[in-house]
Design a protein around this motif. Structure first.
Motif, short mmCIF file in Angstrom:
data_model
loop_
_atom_site.label_atom_id
_atom_site.label_comp_id
_atom_site.label_asym_id
_atom_site.label_seq_id
_atom_site.Cartn_x
_atom_site.Cartn_y
_atom_site.Cartn_z
N VAL A 83 5.67 6.41 9.87
CA VAL A 83 6.86 5.57 9.53
C VAL A 83 7.45 5.92 8.15
N SER A 84 8.80 5.43 7.86
CA SER A 84 9.24 5.68 6.78
C SER A 84 9.79 7.19 6.47
N GLU A 85 9.14 7.58 5.26
CA GLU A 85 9.38 9.09 4.85
C GLU A 85 8.13 9.72 5.12
N GLN A 86 7.22 9.25 5.85
CA GLN A 86 5.90 10.02 6.03
C GLN A 86 6.26 11.32 6.95
N ASP A 87 5.77 12.68 6.43
CA ASP A 87 6.12 13.90 7.10
C ASP A 87 4.94 14.30 7.77
N PRO A 88 5.17 14.82 9.09
CA PRO A 88 3.78 15.24 9.75
C PRO A 88 3.11 16.67 9.10
N GLU A 89 4.04 17.24 8.51
CA GLU A 89 3.38 18.46 7.97
C GLU A 89 2.54 18.05 6.79
N GLU A 90 2.97 17.02 6.07
CA GLU A 90 2.06 16.48 4.95
C GLU A 90 0.86 15.87 5.29
N ILE A 91 0.98 14.94 6.27
CA ILE A 91 0.01 14.17 6.96
C ILE A 91 -1.09 15.22 7.50
N TYR A 92 -0.70 16.12 8.09
CA TYR A 92 -1.54 17.25 8.65
C TYR A 92 -2.42 17.74 7.41
N ASP A 93 -1.61 18.27 6.35
CA ASP A 93 -2.39 18.74 5.15
C ASP A 93 -3.43 17.83 4.58
N LEU A 94 -3.21 16.46 4.54
CA LEU A 94 -3.81 15.59 3.85
C LEU A 94 -5.23 15.53 5.06
N LEU A 95 -5.18 15.28 6.19
CA LEU A 95 -6.01 15.37 7.05
C LEU A 95 -7.09 16.29 6.93
N VAL A 96 -6.69 17.52 6.71
CA VAL A 96 -7.57 18.66 6.63
C VAL A 96 -8.23 18.66 5.32
N LYS A 97 -7.58 18.53 4.20
CA LYS A 97 -8.18 17.96 2.92
C LYS A 97 -9.15 17.14 3.03
N HIS A 98 -8.84 16.04 3.74
CA HIS A 98 -9.87 15.07 3.59
C HIS A 98 -11.16 15.00 4.50
N LEU A 99 -11.06 16.06 5.68
CA LEU A 99 -12.19 16.34 6.26
C LEU A 99 -13.18 17.43 5.59
N ASP A 100 -12.26 18.36 4.81
CA ASP A 100 -13.06 18.97 4.00
C ASP A 100 -13.65 18.63 2.86
N LYS A 101 -12.99 17.40 2.20
CA LYS A 101 -13.70 16.66 1.22
C LYS A 101 -14.81 15.90 1.46
N HIS A 102 -14.95 15.48 2.75
CA HIS A 102 -16.32 14.76 3.31
C HIS A 102 -17.02 15.72 3.98
N GLY A 103 -16.91 16.76 3.72
CA GLY A 103 -18.02 17.90 4.32
C GLY A 103 -17.93 18.05 5.87
N PHE A 104 -16.77 18.19 6.28
CA PHE A 104 -16.44 18.47 7.72
C PHE A 104 -15.23 19.55 7.54
N GLY A 105 -15.40 20.34 6.84
CA GLY A 105 -14.35 21.59 6.89
C GLY A 105 -14.54 22.40 8.05
N ASP A 106 -15.71 22.43 8.69
CA ASP A 106 -16.09 23.44 9.77
C ASP A 106 -15.34 22.78 10.87
N ILE A 107 -14.87 21.59 11.05
CA ILE A 107 -14.16 21.06 12.27
C ILE A 107 -12.68 21.51 12.29
N GLU A 108 -12.36 22.31 13.46
CA GLU A 108 -11.17 22.76 13.76
C GLU A 108 -10.17 21.66 13.86
N VAL A 109 -8.92 21.62 13.11
CA VAL A 109 -7.74 20.98 13.32
C VAL A 109 -6.71 21.61 13.86
N ILE A 110 -6.13 21.13 15.22
CA ILE A 110 -5.10 21.93 15.92
C ILE A 110 -3.92 21.00 15.94
#
Length: 446
Positions: free
Chosen positions: A325-352
């Motif tokens: 919604v609003s000004e949420q950018d899918p590219e930015e949300i994708y980057d935040l998701l990847v960083k979140h998984l890496d931060k929680h120890g799941f950097g090995d999970i592939e995000v497509i």
């Protein structure tokens, strides 16, 4: 407009037949079934209006583009789609999904509500207006794509290659419906979306589950990763996810308060006792329209067929969609998701990333909105229900707001049209009324 309304009444059997013919032709984008034939049918209807028509090729399905240029001051465009959802599960249909049937005043067929009924209502309105007055009071453009039901993957290609074709003073969007109390619903936007697939890998082959004592299970790893994304209060836990979600304005709050939502009837229809977090009233409507989501769309891993098979799967995957919604950018949300998984120890999970789309909205004070809302109130003799945005997603931003084109949506469906489900339907009277109303909009917008 009385002459136009009478013409529509006199020719309603013909307009219903046009709709039946289009609904009889399957056009399932997900299965590439009947696409070419349906595009050609739409092309024929637009040529019948005297439009200059082109089947614009893309890497996927063609966009049917039609233009009626009358040298008028204003240009209005229609965005619609000719593809439909698969008809499964077929055994739940009360009649053949591609053999339209009228029962108790409703037309049943796959695609009749989403989106062939609304598409034909616009074509028929132009036909009737021209038959009575000879020419239209505005210039018109038809943008009819064949991949909306699979996320419009090649519409951006059409937009980039044909910028002049999409230019207009306003755009009427593809679809909305009448509420349970019979009011026309008009929506001024669409939510955006990020759609991703997460993949976890373990051993190079499936193993006997006895190995689970010493070999990590990718299905569990994926479940643990998913559990970090959202809590039991339906709050998305990705850092920064809500940063660009705007607070409601007073006008948006007022519109939302006026929104009709028969909670009891909806819950009964869904076979549920309550909504998430036991929400009701204004908070429920606010969450539906103005809040982003994180949804597990499907999970796949290991053995799920009949009987038992004690297996340790080698892979696991899940598909997620984030409604934005609003000004949420899918590219930015994708980057935040990847960083979140890496931060929680799941950097090995592939995000497509499978697709991304920004939310699009039109200002309440835009002349297009004011004109259509006032025309609806006069035509239907009651105030329409105006929503700041629909809860679903479409390519509205890329086609309209990105270029400063205001847009809004209305259609001929109803609150129980069963879009995407068995026994999809519209009311016959709504279809005929929808043709008349669209003709009224042509006149009032001019």
């Amino acid at each position: 407009m009385k002459e136009v309304y009478q013409y529509i009444e006199d020719h309603k059997e013909m307009y219903v037949k046009w709709l039946f013919d289009l609904c009889e032709q399957p056009s399932v984008a997900a299965q590439n079934r009947g696409i070419k034939e349906t595009a050609e049918m739409v092309e024929h209807h637009l040529k019948n209006l005297g439009a200059e028509v082109e089947l614009v090729a893309t890497e996927g399905n063609p966009v049917v583009y039609g233009e009626i240029q009358n040298g008028k001051e204003k240009t209005l465009s229609f965005y619609n789609h000719y593809d439909v959802q698969p008809e499964d599960p077929i055994d739940q249909w009360l009649s053949d999904p591609f053999t339209p049937e009228i029962r108790d005043g409703k037309i049943y067929a796959r695609g009749v509500a989403d989106n062939k009924g609304t598409l034909l209502s616009r074509i028929c309105a132009v036909h009737a207006y021209q038959a009575v007055y000879g020419t239209l009071p505005i210039n018109l453009k038809f943008l009819v794509e064949g991949e909306e039901e699979i996320g419009s993957p090649h519409l951006e290609e059409f937009i980039i290659n044909n910028p002049k074709k999409i230019q207009a003073d306003g755009c009427i969007w593809e679809n909305e419906f009448k509420t349970l109390d019979g009011r026309l619903q008009i929506t001024l936007g669409c939510k955006g979306m990020l759609y991703v697939e997460l993949r976890a890998k373990g051993a190079n082959i499936d193993l006997h589950s006895a190995k689970a004592a010493i070999v990590e299970n990718p299905a569990w790893r994926l479940v643990w990763a998913l559990s970090t994304l959202k809590n039991t209060k339906e709050e998305v836990l990705i850092e920064g996810f809500y940063d660009k979600v705007k607070t409601l304005t007073e006008e948006e709050r007022k519109l939302t308060e006026e929104m009709e939502l028969d909670e009891a009837a909806d819950l009964e229809n869904l076979g549920l006792k309550n909504y998430v977090n036991n929400l009701t009233g204004f908070p429920l409507k606010e969450k539906l329209i103005f809040q982003p989501t994180c949804t597990i769309c499907g999970i796949e891993s290991g053995y799920t067929a009949e009987g038992s098979k004690t297996v340790l799967p080698s892979t696991a995957k899940v598909k997620l969609d984030f409604r934005l919604v609003s000004e949420q950018d899918p590219e930015e949300i994708y980057d935040l998701l990847v960083k979140h998984l890496d931060k929680h120890g799941f950097g090995d999970i592939e995000v497509i990333k499978l697709k991304g789309q920004r939310a699009g909205t039109t200002e309440l004070t835009d002349p297009l909105v004011e004109k259509v809302v006032s025309t609806a109130q006069q035509f239907y003799d009651q105030k329409p229900q105006v929503l700041r945005s629909q809860a679903g997603t479409g390519p509205m931003y890329n086609l309209c707001q990105k270029f400063g084109i205001p847009s809004l949506g209305f259609g001929v469906g109803n609150a129980t049209s069963q879009n995407h489900a068995p026994n999809e339907n519209i009311n016959l009277t709504d279809y005929i009324e929808g043709i008349k109303f669209m003709a009224s909009v042509l006149r009032s917008y001019a």
